[in-house]
Every structure is written in structure tokens, then in C-alpha cells.
Write an enzyme that holds these catalytic residues in place. Structure first.
Site, PDB file in Angstrom:
ATOM      1  N   GLU A 156     -21.886   4.728   4.699  1.00 50.37           N
ATOM      2  CA  GLU A 156     -22.800   3.608   5.351  1.00 50.37           C
ATOM      3  C   GLU A 156     -22.857   3.484   6.836  1.00 50.37           C
ATOM      4  OE1 GLU A 156     -21.229   0.490   1.916  1.00 50.37           O
ATOM      5  OE2 GLU A 156     -20.960   0.067   4.168  1.00 50.37           O
TER       6      GLU A 156
ATOM      7  N   CYS B 106     -22.852   1.240  14.196  1.00 48.36           N
ATOM      8  CA  CYS B 106     -21.456   1.452  13.574  1.00 48.36           C
ATOM      9  C   CYS B 106     -21.420   2.438  12.475  1.00 48.36           C
ATOM     10  CB  CYS B 106     -21.165  -0.347  12.905  1.00 48.36           C
ATOM     11  SG  CYS B 106     -19.687   0.201  11.976  1.00 48.36           S
TER      12      CYS B 106
ATOM     13  N   CYS C 273      -6.072  -0.061   3.150  1.00 49.30           N
ATOM     14  CA  CYS C 273      -5.712  -1.338   3.438  1.00 49.30           C
ATOM     15  C   CYS C 273      -6.138  -2.362   2.275  1.00 49.30           C
ATOM     16  CB  CYS C 273      -6.553  -1.913   4.883  1.00 49.30           C
ATOM     17  SG  CYS C 273      -5.844  -0.814   5.899  1.00 49.30           S
TER      18      CYS C 273
ATOM     19  N   CYS D  70      -9.905  -3.816   2.289  1.00 48.01           N
ATOM     20  CA  CYS D  70     -11.058  -3.080   2.718  1.00 48.01           C
ATOM     21  C   CYS D  70     -11.762  -2.433   1.443  1.00 48.01           C
ATOM     22  CB  CYS D  70     -10.554  -2.173   3.739  1.00 48.01           C
ATOM     23  SG  CYS D  70     -12.024  -0.845   4.283  1.00 48.01           S
TER      24      CYS D  70
ATOM     25  N   CYS E 190     -17.345  -2.862   5.516  1.00 45.31           N
ATOM     26  CA  CYS E 190     -17.543  -1.443   5.308  1.00 45.31           C
ATOM     27  C   CYS E 190     -17.243  -1.200   3.786  1.00 45.31           C
ATOM     28  CB  CYS E 190     -16.759  -0.671   6.444  1.00 45.31           C
ATOM     29  SG  CYS E 190     -14.891  -1.073   6.070  1.00 45.31           S
TER      30      CYS E 190
HETATM   31  N1  SAH Z   1     -10.328   2.369   9.774  1.00 52.68           N
HETATM   32  C1  SAH Z   1     -10.504   2.083  10.839  1.00 52.68           C
HETATM   33  C2  SAH Z   1     -11.850   1.755  11.276  1.00 52.68           C
HETATM   34  C3  SAH Z   1     -12.934   1.135  10.226  1.00 52.68           C
HETATM   35  S1  SAH Z   1     -12.433  -0.539   9.580  1.00 52.68           S
HETATM   36  C4  SAH Z   1      -9.863   0.627  11.245  1.00 52.68           C
HETATM   37  O1  SAH Z   1      -9.216   0.208  10.194  1.00 52.68           O
HETATM   38  O2  SAH Z   1      -9.594   0.196  12.309  1.00 52.68           O
HETATM   39  C5  SAH Z   1     -13.267  -1.644  10.869  1.00 52.68           C
HETATM   40  C6  SAH Z   1     -12.504  -2.792  11.078  1.00 52.68           C
HETATM   41  O3  SAH Z   1     -12.776  -3.704  10.100  1.00 52.68           O
HETATM   42  C7  SAH Z   1     -11.032  -2.885  10.942  1.00 52.68           C
HETATM   43  O4  SAH Z   1     -10.556  -3.936  11.949  1.00 52.68           O
HETATM   44  C8  SAH Z   1     -10.739  -3.310   9.526  1.00 52.68           C
HETATM   45  O5  SAH Z   1      -9.355  -3.640   9.423  1.00 52.68           O
HETATM   46  C9  SAH Z   1     -11.846  -4.349   9.389  1.00 52.68           C
HETATM   47  N2  SAH Z   1     -11.982  -4.632   7.871  1.00 52.68           N
HETATM   48  C10 SAH Z   1     -12.081  -3.902   6.827  1.00 52.68           C
HETATM   49  N3  SAH Z   1     -12.281  -4.861   5.705  1.00 52.68           N
HETATM   50  C11 SAH Z   1     -12.495  -5.801   6.046  1.00 52.68           C
HETATM   51  C12 SAH Z   1     -12.943  -7.165   5.642  1.00 52.68           C
HETATM   52  N4  SAH Z   1     -12.967  -7.067   4.047  1.00 52.68           N
HETATM   53  N5  SAH Z   1     -12.761  -8.307   6.235  1.00 52.68           N
HETATM   54  C13 SAH Z   1     -12.526  -8.364   7.515  1.00 52.68           C
HETATM   55  N6  SAH Z   1     -12.119  -7.125   8.408  1.00 52.68           N
HETATM   56  C14 SAH Z   1     -12.268  -5.980   7.546  1.00 52.68           C
HETATM   57 FE1  SF4 Z   2      -7.922   0.564   6.297  1.00 45.57          FE
HETATM   58 FE2  SF4 Z   2     -10.521   0.141   5.685  1.00 45.57          FE
HETATM   59 FE3  SF4 Z   2      -9.683   1.073   8.142  1.00 45.57          FE
HETATM   60 FE4  SF4 Z   2      -9.212   2.744   6.085  1.00 45.57          FE
HETATM   61  S1  SF4 Z   2     -11.209   2.107   6.836  1.00 45.57           S
HETATM   62  S2  SF4 Z   2      -8.111   2.137   7.699  1.00 45.57           S
HETATM   63  S3  SF4 Z   2      -8.743   1.153   4.514  1.00 45.57           S
HETATM   64  S4  SF4 Z   2      -9.493  -0.927   7.103  1.00 45.57           S
END
Ligand code: SAH
Ligand code: SF4
Length: 344
Positions: free
Chosen positions: A95, A108, A119, A122, A335
Site C-alpha cells: 500500500e 507515505c 503490534c 496494526c 496501514c
Molecule cells: N513500523 C513503523 C512504521 C509504520 S506504522 C512504526 O511502527 O512506527 C506508522 C504509524 O501508524 C506507527 O506509529 C504505528 O504504530 C501507527 N499505527 C498502526 N496501526 C494503527 C492503528 N490501527 N491506529 C493508529 N495508529 C496505528
Molecule cells: Fe507495529 Fe505495524 Fe509498525 Fe509493524 S508496521 S512496527 S506491526 S505498527
């Protein structure tokens, strides 16, 4: 015939491209012409390169692919946010999101298909890691957005699918190409890398001394609290993350950002705000609050009034905080979510 399985020409450095052209008995100036088509005209087919002889276009087509992404879905939110789902040559998909805002166009980009950090909130991490993206696949996401806009984007945020610091091997050449005046020519200060806090990766980045911005996905102010949303395998202690972040600030001279996903009833109390403000001030960091997007977990965003209250508490405590509007909600902009829906 060009095949989707040919390696991308963007995997070559300028010197390697020159060497290839020499083998083909082509003049040295051809490399510069091709580079111009790729990074300034965002060409996605060698046939577009009109000032190259037809025979050379044919040779290029036999050896390389000009563009590594095949858009298979595109959604536009009411606020103008645009999200693509693109297929890669091996059938996996990624994406990319374009966020227009005034005179700025931010893209992005993703760095991995899936993510091994996993996480809980996510969508990208839900099924673990499929594979790292190649540098050409990372760069092509930016070029896709430019091609769509017919204009160079002004900012790149590495905040799509994947943990960028688990794929430095491919991310670094991609960012060097994007920042290089000879290729894409984006100012280093216009690039932001977001990480869940991979300490060795933050240190490696710091040592490069590039003024790329660093964003740390903190989300919780104690290790115990953080362990409930980020599994142990790739989670570093907050103390170590903050030391690494400080080191990065000293070497790269950029003010870090702390990202904080607001999860209702989990990390949104007045006490959480006080602890977050304290960390941010000590680190000279600004805070970016992201109301949780509905995802794979039970967590939800607090009511907007409560998010604003949390932000006010941070500011009253002397920290700088912005509250991210939930851009692209109508197309599920968090994402990994568009990809997930396609697989269902
Ligand atoms: N892996 C990296 C970058 C990609 S995620 C990271 O974790 O920083 C980009 C941001 O979106 C991160 O801060 C992540 O924690 C947040 N994110 C992912 N899923 C989310 C969700 N469902 N709601 C809010 N923030 C989210
Ligand atoms: Fe965590 Fe999603 Fe960022 Fe991976 S992409 S580190 S699972 S928030």
C-alpha cells in the site's frame, strides 16, 4: 518483450548503468538520459523514453523492467487522501498513500510486505512478515505518486506497511536515491522515518548523520504498559530507545517526533499525558497523537473531545503536540487495511 520478472533497472546505481551501456556500445550520455526519464519524468515504460534509439529501448526492455508496481486498486477519501494497492512481480501487494495538504504533497511509503513486530492494533503486522521490499519497490511508490500528480511530491514519510529499520539494507539505497540531487532530488529534511523503536537501527541511522527526521512509535510510557500492545520479540526497553533517540538527535541535528496512538481506556488518562509530556520535554521531541484507527484489535479511539483534552494536557505541561486528524478514514487509511480487505 519486457517481463515483469526482469530485474528493475532502478536496482542499478548510476555507475552500474553506465557500465551496462558501455557493454552495449552506447555513449556515456545515455545513462544521464535514462536517469532523467526514470527519476524526473517518472517513466514507467522504456517506450516512453523517446530520445533513446528504438534498438536501445528494446535492449533495455529485454534486460530490465522500468517499473515494479502494478496498481490494482485505488481509493480516494473525501479529504483527498489517495491510497493505492499495488501488486509486485511475485504477486504480493503493498500500500502507498498520498496525502495532499495545501501546497504540500506527502507520500507515505511501505518498506515491507507485512511486519514481524506485530503490534496488536496494526493490520500490517497481523500476519507477520512476508518479505522485505527491494529499494526499487520502495522508490517506485514515490514515483507512482508523482506520476499521478504530474508533479514532484514535497515530502516522504516512511510510515506505511512494515518496520523500516528491519529493512535498512533496501531502505538506505532508496532514500539515498530520493535525496540525491542527480536522481530524485528531495531535500533530506523532507523525509521522515517512523520506527517502533529498533535500537540498533536507530544507532545505525544516527551514524550516517543524514538529516532525515526520526519518529518513534512510543504509544505507552512504561515498558509494562507497552508490552501489552507490542509483543516482546522486537520490543526494546523505553530507556534504551530514548538514549538511542538522543544520540540520533545529536548526530543528525533533527528534533525527533514521538508518535502516540490514542487507545481508549488504555493510554489516554491524565497520568499518561503527564508521563508523556515529561519524556517529550527531556528528549526535546514533539508529539504526534494518532487516534486509533479501527483495526485488528479491541482498541478504539477515544472521543474527539477526549483526544483534544489529552493534547491540551500535554501543552499545559509544556510539550508540543499535534493531533492527527483521522485522514482517509473513509478508505480505511491505517496501514495494511486495504491489502487485508483484498485478501478476504
Ligand atoms: N513500523 C513503523 C512504521 C509504520 S506504522 C512504526 O511502527 O512506527 C506508522 C504509524 O501508524 C506507527 O506509529 C504505528 O504504530 C501507527 N499505527 C498502526 N496501526 C494503527 C492503528 N490501527 N491506529 C493508529 N495508529 C496505528
Ligand atoms: Fe507495529 Fe505495524 Fe509498525 Fe509493524 S508496521 S512496527 S506491526 S505498527
Amino acid at each position: 518483450m519486457e517481463s515483469a520478472f526482469n530485474p528493475s533497472i532502478k536496482q542499478l546505481s548510476f555507475t552500474e548503468l553506465e557500465a551496462f551501456l558501455r557493454q552495449q556500445r552506447e555513449g556515456g550520455f545515455r545513462a544521464r538520459q535514462i536517469w532523467h526519464w526514470l527519476y524526473e519524468k517518472w517513466a514507467c515504460d522504456f517506450e516512453e523514453m523517446r530520445n533513446l534509439p528504438a534498438a536501445l529501448r528494446q535492449v533495455l526492455q529485454e534486460h530490465f523492467s522500468a517499473f515494479s508496481l502494478k496498481p490494482i486498486d485505488r481509493q480516494k477519501a473525501t479529504d483527498g487522501t489517495l491510497k493505492w494497492l499495488c501488486q509486485l512481480s511475485d504477486g504480493l501487494s503493498l500500500e502507498t498513500v498520498l496525502i495532499p495538504s495545501g501546497r504540500r504533497n506527502t507520500v507515505c511509503i511501505s518498506t515491507q510486505v507485512g511486519c514481524q513486530v506485530r503490534c496488536v492494533f496494526c493490520a500490517s503486522g497481523k500476519k507477520g512478515l512476508k518479505r522485505n521490499l527491494l529499494s526499487s519497490e520502495i522508490v517506485d511508490q514515490v514515483l507512482l505518486a508523482c506520476r499521478h500528480l504530474q508533479e514532484k511530491v514535497s515530502n516522504v514519510v516512511v510510515m506505511g506497511m512494515g518496520e523500516p529499520l528491519h529493512n535498512l539494507e533496501n531502505l538506505l539505497p532508496a532514500l539515498e536515491l530520493l535525496s540525491s540531487a542527480e536522481a530524485f532530488g528531495l531535500g533530506a529534511r523532507s523525509i521522515t522515518i517512523s520506527t517502533s523503536g529498533i535500537v540498533p537501527g536507530i544507532r545505525s541511522l544516527a551514524e550516517l548523520e543524514r538529516p532525515w527526521n526520526l519518529a518513534i512509535s512510543l504509544h505507552a510510557c512504561s515498558d509494562q504498559q507497552r508490552s501489552q500492545i507490542i509483543p516482546d520479540a522486537y520490543r526494546y526497553p523505553i530507556k534504551e530507545i530514548l538514549v538511542a533517540c538522543q544520540y540520533h538527535r545529536e548526530r543528525c541535528k533533527r528534533m525527533p517526533t514521538l508518535e502516540y496512538a490514542l487507545l481508549q481506556g488504555f493510554n489516554d488518562s491524565d497520568q499518561d499525558a503527564a508521563r508523556l509530556a515529561k519524556i517529550a520535554k527531556r528528549l526535546h521531541a514533539k508529539i504526534n497523537l494518532i487516534p486509533c484507527n479501527p483495526g485488528p484489535s479491541k482498541y478504539q479511539a477515544p472521543a474527539i473531545k477526549h483526544c483534544q483534552h489529552f493534547q491540551e494536557l500535554l501543552e499545559q505541561a509544556g510539550a508540543k503536540a499535534t493531533l492527527r486528524s483521522r485522514r482517509g478514514d473513509s478508505i480505511m487509511a491505517a496501514c495494511g487495511q486495504l491489502q487485508e480487505r483484498h485478501q478476504e
